[in-house]
Design an enzyme around this catalytic site. Structure first.
Site, PDB file in Angstrom:
ATOM      1  N   GLU A 110      -5.612  -7.611  -0.536  1.00 52.30           N
ATOM      2  CA  GLU A 110      -6.292  -7.407   0.741  1.00 52.30           C
ATOM      3  C   GLU A 110      -7.762  -7.087   0.492  1.00 52.30           C
ATOM      4  O   GLU A 110      -8.089  -6.278  -0.383  1.00 52.30           O
ATOM      5  CB  GLU A 110      -5.678  -6.259   1.549  1.00 52.30           C
TER       6      GLU A 110
ATOM      7  N   GLU B 185       0.780  -1.241   0.000  1.00 53.19           N
ATOM      8  CA  GLU B 185       0.000   0.000   0.000  1.00 53.19           C
ATOM      9  C   GLU B 185       0.816   1.298   0.000  1.00 53.19           C
ATOM     10  O   GLU B 185       0.759   2.076   0.962  1.00 53.19           O
ATOM     11  CB  GLU B 185      -0.956  -0.004   1.195  1.00 53.19           C
TER      12      GLU B 185
END
Length: 354
Positions: free
Chosen positions: A274, A162
């Site tokens: 995710e 991320e």
């Protein structure tokens, strides 16, 4: 040490070749090759913490549990700073061995692994591409790590968890530098490339500093042409995964459809690294809808890894699917069904993307 050659590993290496458009046929409808879980814990604590006191790698019991649920891959978060305490210097032998031991344990259960430096494009709170965490420093880290797992086809390199607060063009430069380093040492492993803005599927084509991920990240350069894009998607109101509610169910499903269309248009593959929901019935229903959508678009979805599980995750964490005292979480029924849904046959996986 490289893993022994096996038909399983042959399947994985060919399944990892992903960038060319697929031929039409039954394999396209068979769903993603990889269905798995994030086994979190090795990224816990501050860098330099004490193993089994401040952080932990997954136990064999936990690995075995998710394998029985049909999962064939684990995303393994860890800290860059813990593995490489000083930029440009050798990897920490003890920490590297812990990762290797975990890979060996996963291999025992015929599970692949995504190595995930869980750092948000930062090192000791300094952004990648900013001295001293230069693009070359990031490439050096991946070069050293790639040497240790080169051509172990059941080991996938997830470049970074991320990236955020970094311009997409700046991040692309760092990602390409890391890819060059990986390939320079002869490692042909599959590489997962995230975008910026937390690599959200819902924001993949939205503008931002440096340009939209959906435009800028098409500039990935891999001489082996063995990479996929990693995106994340949550179901709450702001797609952050920090709330128990799932008012963003439909937005999440639409994001998966949009990513499917984007990947198909550009002849590439994506992996949902995710995603997660609470045990609320409406949230579990939203989870099923997203998994069904990926199954229906199996020609472009390489796989998925649910967030989250791990030996140290408490019952109070809403998204957690780690069993406690013999009690399973409600999300696991849907995840197990998706993990055991029709999958590409070994030969089909071998031809995916070739």
């Amino acid at each position: 040490m490289k893993a022994a050659f096996s038909p399983w590993r042959r399947m994985l290496t060919i399944a990892a070749a992903i960038v060319l458009p697929l031929h039409a046929g039954l394999a396209e409808a068979a769903g993603p090759c990889f269905r798995g879980i994030n086994l979190s814990g090795a990224e816990f604590g501050n860098p330099g913490g004490e193993i089994f006191k401040d952080y932990a790698y997954p136990s064999e019991e936990t690995i075995g549990y998710f394998r029985k649920k049909g999962m064939n891959i684990v995303r393994l978060p860890f800290l860059w700073e813990r593995l490489q305490p000083e930029l440009g210097q050798a990897l920490n032998d003890d920490e590297l061995q812990r990762i290797k031991d975990t890979v060996t344990l996963l291999r025992k259960y015929k599970m692949s692994v995504i190595l995930d430096p869980h750092n948000y494009a930062q090192y000791k709170k300094a952004q990648v591409g900013t001295p001293p965490v230069t693009t070359l420093a990031f490439a050096d880290f991946w070069t050293r790590l790639a040497v240790e797992f080169a051509d172990q086809e059941d080991v996938i390199f997830g470049l970074m968890n991320e990236p955020y607060d970094i311009a997409s063009d700046k991040w692309l430069s760092a990602a390409n530098a890391a890819i060059r380093g990986i390939r320079a040492v002869g490692a042909g492993n599959l590489i997962l490339v995230p975008g910026t803005k937390w690599t959200g599927a819902h924001s993949w084509q939205s503008d931002g500093p440096g340009g939209p991920n959906g435009t800028i990240m098409l500039g990935v350069k891999d001489p082996r042409r063995n990479y996929a894009y990693e995106v994340h998607q949550y179901f709450d109101s702001d797609s952050s995964g920090t709330h128990e509610e799932c008012s963003g169910n439909e937005n999440a499903r639409k994001a998966i459809v949009s990513m499917s269309d984007w990947a198909r248009k550009h002849g590439t593959r994506v992996l949902l690294g995710e995603f997660g929901v609470s045990q609320a019935p409406e949230c579990v229903a939203g989870l099923k809808a997203v998994l069904d959508t990926m199954q229906e678009n199996g020609d472009v979805w390489l796989g998925w890894t649910y967030w989250v599980a791990g030996d140290w995750w408490p019952q109070t964490e809403p998204l957690n699917v780690q069993p406690h005292d013999g009690h399973e979480r409600k999300q696991i029924t849907v995840l197990e069904a998706a993990a055991k849904a029709p999958a590409p046959a070994e030969d089909a996986c071998r031809t995916r993307g070739r």
